[in-house]
Write a protein that holds these residues in place. Structure first.
Motif, PDB file in Angstrom:
ATOM      1  N   SER A   5      -4.217  -9.270   5.897  1.00 43.17           N
ATOM      2  CA  SER A   5      -3.897  -7.964   6.492  1.00 43.17           C
ATOM      3  C   SER A   5      -2.836  -8.064   7.587  1.00 43.17           C
ATOM      4  CB  SER A   5      -5.174  -7.281   7.001  1.00 43.17           C
ATOM      5  OG  SER A   5      -5.928  -8.198   7.734  1.00 43.17           O
ATOM      6  N   ARG A   6      -2.044  -9.136   7.558  1.00 40.51           N
ATOM      7  CA  ARG A   6      -1.024  -9.237   8.602  1.00 40.51           C
ATOM      8  C   ARG A   6       0.268  -8.501   8.242  1.00 40.51           C
ATOM      9  NH1 ARG A   6      -1.398 -14.405   6.549  1.00 40.51           N
ATOM     10  NH2 ARG A   6       0.475 -15.204   5.533  1.00 40.51           N
ATOM     11  N   TYR A   7       0.381  -8.025   7.014  1.00 43.07           N
ATOM     12  CA  TYR A   7       1.551  -7.217   6.645  1.00 43.07           C
ATOM     13  C   TYR A   7       1.100  -5.763   6.610  1.00 43.07           C
ATOM     14  CZ  TYR A   7       3.141 -11.764   5.032  1.00 43.07           C
ATOM     15  OH  TYR A   7       3.485 -13.086   4.958  1.00 43.07           O
ATOM     16  N   ARG A   8       1.667  -4.948   7.500  1.00 39.08           N
ATOM     17  CA  ARG A   8       1.244  -3.545   7.547  1.00 39.08           C
ATOM     18  C   ARG A   8       2.434  -2.659   7.204  1.00 39.08           C
ATOM     19  NH1 ARG A   8      -3.979  -3.922   7.188  1.00 39.08           N
ATOM     20  NH2 ARG A   8      -4.240  -1.810   7.953  1.00 39.08           N
ATOM     21  N   SER A   9       2.153  -1.610   6.476  1.00 36.93           N
ATOM     22  CA  SER A   9       3.227  -0.682   6.129  1.00 36.93           C
ATOM     23  C   SER A   9       3.285   0.441   7.153  1.00 36.93           C
ATOM     24  CB  SER A   9       2.970  -0.095   4.740  1.00 36.93           C
ATOM     25  OG  SER A   9       3.950   0.864   4.457  1.00 36.93           O
ATOM     26  N   PRO A  10       4.492   0.831   7.582  1.00 35.57           N
ATOM     27  CA  PRO A  10       4.623   1.998   8.447  1.00 35.57           C
ATOM     28  C   PRO A  10       4.632   3.295   7.623  1.00 35.57           C
ATOM     29  CG  PRO A  10       6.786   1.017   8.087  1.00 35.57           C
ATOM     30  CD  PRO A  10       5.792   0.182   7.305  1.00 35.57           C
ATOM     31  N   ASN A  11       4.612   3.139   6.294  1.00 37.78           N
ATOM     32  CA  ASN A  11       4.789   4.299   5.411  1.00 37.78           C
ATOM     33  C   ASN A  11       3.456   4.912   4.992  1.00 37.78           C
ATOM     34  OD1 ASN A  11       7.500   3.671   5.606  1.00 37.78           O
ATOM     35  ND2 ASN A  11       7.451   2.346   3.807  1.00 37.78           N
ATOM     36  N   PHE A  12       2.852   5.646   5.924  1.00 33.96           N
ATOM     37  CA  PHE A  12       1.613   6.359   5.600  1.00 33.96           C
ATOM     38  C   PHE A  12       1.495   7.540   6.562  1.00 33.96           C
ATOM     39  CE2 PHE A  12      -1.026   5.181   9.249  1.00 33.96           C
ATOM     40  CZ  PHE A  12      -0.361   4.064   9.748  1.00 33.96           C
ATOM     41  N   SER A  30       8.868  -8.992  -7.276  1.00 39.24           N
ATOM     42  CA  SER A  30       8.046 -10.112  -6.804  1.00 39.24           C
ATOM     43  C   SER A  30       7.195  -9.666  -5.617  1.00 39.24           C
ATOM     44  CB  SER A  30       8.954 -11.253  -6.347  1.00 39.24           C
ATOM     45  OG  SER A  30       9.680 -10.829  -5.207  1.00 39.24           O
ATOM     46  N   LEU A  31       6.240 -10.485  -5.205  1.00 36.03           N
ATOM     47  CA  LEU A  31       5.422 -10.169  -4.032  1.00 36.03           C
ATOM     48  C   LEU A  31       6.303 -10.009  -2.789  1.00 36.03           C
ATOM     49  CD1 LEU A  31       2.600  -9.945  -2.605  1.00 36.03           C
ATOM     50  CD2 LEU A  31       2.949 -12.351  -2.007  1.00 36.03           C
ATOM     51  N   GLU A  32       7.220 -10.946  -2.574  1.00 37.76           N
ATOM     52  CA  GLU A  32       8.061 -10.930  -1.368  1.00 37.76           C
ATOM     53  C   GLU A  32       8.856  -9.636  -1.283  1.00 37.76           C
ATOM     54  OE1 GLU A  32       7.797 -13.483  -3.568  1.00 37.76           O
ATOM     55  OE2 GLU A  32       6.513 -14.665  -2.219  1.00 37.76           O
ATOM     56  N   LEU A  35       6.541  -6.594  -0.579  1.00 36.53           N
ATOM     57  CA  LEU A  35       6.132  -6.473   0.835  1.00 36.53           C
ATOM     58  C   LEU A  35       7.305  -5.948   1.667  1.00 36.53           C
ATOM     59  CD1 LEU A  35       4.051  -9.765   1.332  1.00 36.53           C
ATOM     60  CD2 LEU A  35       3.183  -7.449   0.907  1.00 36.53           C
ATOM     61  N   LYS A  36       8.496  -6.439   1.357  1.00 37.88           N
ATOM     62  CA  LYS A  36       9.681  -6.013   2.092  1.00 37.88           C
ATOM     63  C   LYS A  36       9.911  -4.499   1.917  1.00 37.88           C
ATOM     64  CE  LYS A  36      14.374  -7.527   2.742  1.00 37.88           C
ATOM     65  NZ  LYS A  36      15.542  -7.922   1.972  1.00 37.88           N
ATOM     66  N   ILE A  37       9.787  -4.027   0.689  1.00 33.25           N
ATOM     67  CA  ILE A  37       9.994  -2.599   0.397  1.00 33.25           C
ATOM     68  C   ILE A  37       8.947  -1.754   1.122  1.00 33.25           C
ATOM     69  CG2 ILE A  37       9.856  -0.853  -1.449  1.00 33.25           C
ATOM     70  CD1 ILE A  37      11.044  -3.061  -3.351  1.00 33.25           C
ATOM     71  N   PHE A  38       7.690  -2.194   1.055  1.00 26.57           N
ATOM     72  CA  PHE A  38       6.608  -1.394   1.645  1.00 26.57           C
ATOM     73  C   PHE A  38       6.609  -1.440   3.175  1.00 26.57           C
ATOM     74  CE2 PHE A  38       3.704  -1.667  -2.368  1.00 26.57           C
ATOM     75  CZ  PHE A  38       4.533  -0.754  -2.998  1.00 26.57           C
ATOM     76  N   VAL A  45       7.841   4.389   0.965  1.00 29.40           N
ATOM     77  CA  VAL A  45       6.826   4.121  -0.055  1.00 29.40           C
ATOM     78  C   VAL A  45       5.860   3.044   0.441  1.00 29.40           C
ATOM     79  CG1 VAL A  45       8.135   4.806  -2.109  1.00 29.40           C
ATOM     80  CG2 VAL A  45       8.325   2.459  -1.264  1.00 29.40           C
ATOM     81  N   SER A  46       4.658   3.119  -0.088  1.00 29.41           N
ATOM     82  CA  SER A  46       3.633   2.134   0.285  1.00 29.41           C
ATOM     83  C   SER A  46       2.520   2.175  -0.746  1.00 29.41           C
ATOM     84  CB  SER A  46       3.041   2.483   1.658  1.00 29.41           C
ATOM     85  OG  SER A  46       2.401   3.745   1.595  1.00 29.41           O
TER      86      SER A  46
END
Ligand SMILES: [Zn+2]
Length: 232
Positions: A5-12, A30-32, A35-38, A45-46
């Motif tokens: 849970s260390r990657y959090r999206s600001p898109n919500f 890919s996963l990387e 995560l970058k997009i989200f 988007v998220s």
């Protein structure tokens, strides 16, 4: 289960939603890159959760603490849901669902990994305990079931719905989950992918790209198929 849970999206949206559905997607990246997009606020988007090929689960928008914030994964969407004998028309799935993204460059071409299925099934069990509406089998839908009208075709032909319902909803029957992408289009996409020299090693679950061609190709492929499949 390995929850990161260390990657959090600001898109919500900072709103708690009633969770009536889970919407499944594939990432087309890919996963990387996913995560970058989200995590980039400009993409808007998220998804709440991302499941990598190795079964690791990333929580980007709150939902595993029993309260779900409003993610931005479904867009314009509608679905006639069967609850008992009753059909209910539902719209706007960001307002009523948890979005789960499975890392796959294209789920109409490539299979999902065994570890992804195992993690997904365990997640659904966890979410059922937190959100009682998810105890109905028809609460688990694909993006293609709710937004197929605008060309969304995920999780796609390779996703094995029958396994999900057999494991998570035994003896409750299986709702219809037809893929939006026709067999012929999947074959053509497959030929295109093979033609540009992308190869998939199914034993090791590794996709290899020719030099100069990256995973961006798959987002392009998704947008072509979206345009072709859109009924609007
Ligand atoms: Zn999707």
């Amino acid at each position: 289960m390995n929850i990161i849970s260390r990657y959090r999206s600001p898109n919500f949206s900072n709103l708690l939603i009633p969770v009536e559905f889970v919407v499944l997607h594939f990432t087309a990246a890919s996963l990387e890159r996913t995560l970058k997009i989200f995590m980039d606020p400009s993409t808007e988007v998220s998804a709440h959760l991302v499941i990598d090929r190795d079964g690791s689960v990333y929580e980007l928008v709150d939902c595993l603490n029993g309260e779900a914030k409003r993610g931005w994964h479904a867009g314009r969407s509608h679905y006639e849901s069967l609850r008992g004998a009753e059909r209910i028309r539902c719209e706007g799935f960001n307002d009523r669902s948890i979005g789960i993204e499975l890392v796959n460059l294209n789920g109409n071409i490539y299979p999902y990994s065994e570890r992804q299925y195992a993690a997904l099934f365990r997640l659904i069990e966890t979410l059922k305990r937190l959100y009682p509406s998810l105890n109905a089998p028809d609460s688990i839908v694909g993006h293609e079931q709710v937004a197929g009208f605008r060309g969304k075709s995920d999780p796609g032909r390779c996703f094995e719905w029958s396994r999900l319902f057999a494991v998570c909803y035994p003896e409750q029957g299986m709702p219809t989950r037809e893929a939006i992408c026709p067999e012929l289009m999947a074959q053509r996409m497959r030929a295109l992918v093979d033609g540009v020299g992308i190869s998939y090693d199914s034993i090791n679950d590794v996709v290899t790209f020719p030099q100069g061609l990256g995973a961006e190709f798959f987002s392009l492929l998704s947008s072509f198929s979206e345009a072709a499949l859109s009924r609007e």
